[in-house]
Design a protein around this motif. Sequence first.
Motif, mmCIF file in Angstrom:
data_model
loop_
_atom_site.group_PDB
_atom_site.id
_atom_site.type_symbol
_atom_site.label_atom_id
_atom_site.label_comp_id
_atom_site.label_asym_id
_atom_site.label_seq_id
_atom_site.Cartn_x
_atom_site.Cartn_y
_atom_site.Cartn_z
ATOM 1 N N ILE A 93 8.915 5.809 -0.203
ATOM 2 C CA ILE A 93 9.437 5.675 1.159
ATOM 3 C C ILE A 93 8.504 4.838 2.023
ATOM 4 O O ILE A 93 8.943 3.946 2.753
ATOM 5 N N LEU A 94 7.195 5.097 1.922
ATOM 6 C CA LEU A 94 6.257 4.367 2.784
ATOM 7 C C LEU A 94 6.193 2.889 2.423
ATOM 8 O O LEU A 94 6.138 2.035 3.315
ATOM 9 N N VAL A 95 6.213 2.569 1.109
ATOM 10 C CA VAL A 95 6.160 1.152 0.717
ATOM 11 C C VAL A 95 7.423 0.434 1.200
ATOM 12 O O VAL A 95 7.360 -0.683 1.737
ATOM 13 N N LEU A 96 8.590 1.095 1.050
ATOM 14 C CA LEU A 96 9.822 0.461 1.516
ATOM 15 C C LEU A 96 9.834 0.332 3.036
ATOM 16 O O LEU A 96 10.246 -0.688 3.579
ATOM 17 N N LEU A 97 9.374 1.371 3.725
ATOM 18 C CA LEU A 97 9.291 1.327 5.199
ATOM 19 C C LEU A 97 8.436 0.141 5.636
ATOM 20 O O LEU A 97 8.794 -0.622 6.531
ATOM 21 N N GLN A 98 7.283 -0.011 4.964
ATOM 22 C CA GLN A 98 6.362 -1.084 5.303
ATOM 23 C C GLN A 98 6.997 -2.453 5.078
ATOM 24 O O GLN A 98 6.974 -3.315 5.944
ATOM 25 N N THR A 99 7.577 -2.649 3.883
ATOM 26 C CA THR A 99 7.947 -4.004 3.487
ATOM 27 C C THR A 99 9.329 -4.413 3.975
ATOM 28 O O THR A 99 9.587 -5.603 4.127
ATOM 29 N N LEU A 100 10.207 -3.438 4.216
ATOM 30 C CA LEU A 100 11.557 -3.827 4.631
ATOM 31 C C LEU A 100 11.754 -3.682 6.128
ATOM 32 O O LEU A 100 12.572 -4.377 6.717
ATOM 33 N N ILE A 101 11.026 -2.768 6.770
ATOM 34 C CA ILE A 101 11.271 -2.532 8.201
ATOM 35 C C ILE A 101 10.077 -2.972 9.050
ATOM 36 O O ILE A 101 10.194 -3.871 9.875
ATOM 37 N N VAL A 102 8.916 -2.351 8.830
ATOM 38 C CA VAL A 102 7.771 -2.628 9.713
ATOM 39 C C VAL A 102 7.384 -4.102 9.679
ATOM 40 O O VAL A 102 7.025 -4.687 10.687
ATOM 41 N N LYS A 103 7.498 -4.711 8.494
ATOM 42 C CA LYS A 103 7.146 -6.122 8.352
ATOM 43 C C LYS A 103 7.969 -7.014 9.275
ATOM 44 O O LYS A 103 7.507 -8.059 9.708
ATOM 45 N N ASN A 104 9.194 -6.583 9.573
ATOM 46 C CA ASN A 104 10.083 -7.421 10.374
ATOM 47 C C ASN A 104 10.054 -7.096 11.855
ATOM 48 O O ASN A 104 10.815 -7.668 12.623
ATOM 49 N N VAL B 96 -0.567 -5.984 13.745
ATOM 50 C CA VAL B 96 0.098 -5.980 12.442
ATOM 51 C C VAL B 96 -0.029 -4.561 11.870
ATOM 52 O O VAL B 96 -1.001 -4.264 11.187
ATOM 53 N N PRO B 97 0.895 -3.680 12.181
ATOM 54 C CA PRO B 97 0.749 -2.290 11.749
ATOM 55 C C PRO B 97 0.965 -2.122 10.246
ATOM 56 O O PRO B 97 1.782 -2.823 9.659
ATOM 57 N N MET B 98 0.208 -1.218 9.653
ATOM 58 C CA MET B 98 0.349 -0.949 8.213
ATOM 59 C C MET B 98 0.451 0.549 7.961
ATOM 60 O O MET B 98 -0.483 1.165 7.442
ATOM 61 N N PRO B 99 1.579 1.156 8.317
ATOM 62 C CA PRO B 99 1.721 2.605 8.155
ATOM 63 C C PRO B 99 1.744 3.071 6.696
ATOM 64 O O PRO B 99 1.614 4.260 6.446
ATOM 65 N N PHE C 254 -7.340 4.674 -8.360
ATOM 66 C CA PHE C 254 -6.228 4.040 -9.080
ATOM 67 C C PHE C 254 -4.975 3.970 -8.214
ATOM 68 O O PHE C 254 -4.299 2.942 -8.144
ATOM 69 N N LEU C 255 -4.665 5.092 -7.544
ATOM 70 C CA LEU C 255 -3.457 5.125 -6.713
ATOM 71 C C LEU C 255 -3.555 4.102 -5.577
ATOM 72 O O LEU C 255 -2.578 3.423 -5.271
ATOM 73 N N SER C 256 -4.757 3.970 -4.981
ATOM 74 C CA SER C 256 -4.939 2.991 -3.902
ATOM 75 C C SER C 256 -4.662 1.588 -4.428
ATOM 76 O O SER C 256 -3.987 0.785 -3.780
ATOM 77 N N PHE C 257 -5.197 1.323 -5.620
ATOM 78 C CA PHE C 257 -5.005 0.002 -6.223
ATOM 79 C C PHE C 257 -3.525 -0.313 -6.398
ATOM 80 O O PHE C 257 -3.043 -1.378 -6.008
ATOM 81 N N PHE C 258 -2.780 0.662 -6.938
ATOM 82 C CA PHE C 258 -1.360 0.401 -7.201
ATOM 83 C C PHE C 258 -0.546 0.327 -5.898
ATOM 84 O O PHE C 258 0.417 -0.436 -5.815
ATOM 85 N N THR C 259 -0.944 1.123 -4.901
ATOM 86 C CA THR C 259 -0.261 1.030 -3.598
ATOM 87 C C THR C 259 -0.419 -0.379 -3.035
ATOM 88 O O THR C 259 0.555 -1.005 -2.614
ATOM 89 N N GLY C 260 -1.678 -0.852 -3.039
ATOM 90 C CA GLY C 260 -1.944 -2.193 -2.515
ATOM 91 C C GLY C 260 -1.176 -3.253 -3.272
ATOM 92 O O GLY C 260 -0.566 -4.145 -2.680
ATOM 93 N N LEU C 261 -1.150 -3.118 -4.600
ATOM 94 C CA LEU C 261 -0.465 -4.103 -5.432
ATOM 95 C C LEU C 261 1.031 -4.122 -5.138
ATOM 96 O O LEU C 261 1.649 -5.186 -5.050
ATOM 97 N N ALA C 262 1.618 -2.913 -4.943
ATOM 98 C CA ALA C 262 3.045 -2.825 -4.651
ATOM 99 C C ALA C 262 3.363 -3.552 -3.346
ATOM 100 O O ALA C 262 4.339 -4.306 -3.264
ATOM 101 N N VAL C 263 2.507 -3.354 -2.322
ATOM 102 C CA VAL C 263 2.755 -4.026 -1.042
ATOM 103 C C VAL C 263 2.520 -5.531 -1.180
ATOM 104 O O VAL C 263 3.251 -6.341 -0.617
ATOM 105 N N ILE D 54 3.143 -7.409 -3.666
ATOM 106 C CA ILE D 54 4.300 -8.061 -4.281
ATOM 107 C C ILE D 54 5.300 -8.460 -3.207
ATOM 108 O O ILE D 54 5.828 -9.568 -3.214
ATOM 109 N N PHE D 55 5.519 -7.575 -2.234
ATOM 110 C CA PHE D 55 6.506 -7.862 -1.203
ATOM 111 C C PHE D 55 5.978 -8.864 -0.174
ATOM 112 O O PHE D 55 6.736 -9.554 0.468
ATOM 113 N N TYR D 56 4.653 -8.886 0.020
ATOM 114 C CA TYR D 56 4.075 -9.780 1.027
ATOM 115 C C TYR D 56 3.679 -11.122 0.426
ATOM 116 O O TYR D 56 3.225 -11.999 1.143
#
Lengths: 173, 297
Positions: free
Chosen positions: A14-25, A33-36, A55-64, A66-68
Amino acid sequence: MITEIWKNSIRFIILVLLQTLIVKNIPLGAYFVPMPYLLFILMLPFETMPMVVLFLSFFTGLAVDIFYDTQGVHASACVLMGYLRFYFLRLLSPREGYEVTEKPTVQFMGNTWFLSYAVPMLLVHHLFFFYLEEFGFDDFFFTLLKTLGSTLASFVFIYIIQFLFYRKDGVLA
Amino acid sequence: MSRVRIFIDSQGLWGMRNLLNLVYRYHYFILFLVLQAICMLLIVNNRSVQSTAIFNSTNAVSANLFNAVASTKEYLSLKEENKKLAEEVAFLHNQLKSSYDILDMQAPQFMKNDSLFRKKYVFHNAQVINSSSNLNKNFLTLNIGSNQGVAKDYAIINSEGIVGVVKDVSPNFCTALSVLHTEQIINCKIKKDGVFGPLSWDGKDFRYAHLMEVPTYSKVMKGDTILTSSLSSIFPEGIMVGIVESVIRKPGEAFYTLTVKLHTDFKKLNYVTVIENKYKMEQDSLEKTLKNSEKKK
């Protein structure tokens, strides 16, 4: 334990989608430049192993990333933030340690604790992120102002999300 | 003999154990360093112009997500898009042969032999499904890719002006550097007197870019039009870029720096046109051989 993993996975998505599809726009100007999505790293349970947090931080960053289309920049800043989380938690821990039932949220730990936990970590992440993104110190003060503004914006977003969706006895907490 | 061997073995083991101890004690820090190293590799790989990104938004999951979001957004901006398209249709109609009256059938300027003309630019329609404008390095994702004939370094414009340049291509999507990318430089000229210079963006305000190295003999003024120049092998000549907002001569410099108000609204990108220059490869390879031979000297 199993439910914790489910809750955190859903929160991640939910947070990655919120960030990349909504907050980014959301147009807030160059200084904010908020990064919730960083709430995911902040809200991992106290007892999560530091290695797992890394590890989780790394993958979170990588997921974001990809969208950015910023390959590696978010991941790098997130890894730094995940690395420092261990030390911040130790610094802020009460004398008898954290309770098993407690979670790193405003509702459990109170405003003061959460402020002194989230803001320095967001600040470190944003400082590292914006200077890495610029790859140099050409616009030193502009980037510094951007960092401060974005830290404020991220914290406001994170605080609002916590108030809207999390209660002490709620399902999501 | 055997005793000596055991001694050596245990020595070796002891050294190994020390190393393992060290790894065990600092495993957290070592893992941190390893992950940071991976990140730095990715960043450096992405920064070099030659390489293509490994993790970017042309992959199936993110591209399809962006596509879904873009198609919902499309409904919200239909009215405005319709207006823009109608304006452009009218503009193109005005240029049609049929909208001119032929004065004299025998006049030589109307005898047009098609084999004289070679097609230089090919236009593809596309839609922007992801874009940003508040970062230092802004990218776009478009919904056409190599299957639709798009390749690296194609120009992107819309009805308002220049938009960006294609970078990476997958079968059905492509990513592009926006004009709002601090390392993107586009050759532009002043419409009035044809003086040209490089246009770049400083990463601050998405409405303004800067035209550098304009010689001081140019009589440029506020309100002049900036177009793409013929020096760019990517953009066709004469595409709208923006209007001059201010002319500054920094102390100690022999050039003007112009602040240009970009005509394209980067917050409202939707339908764009991707342009292929049929001669680009020929031009580039020729210029490359020239550069190489200069180097050898």
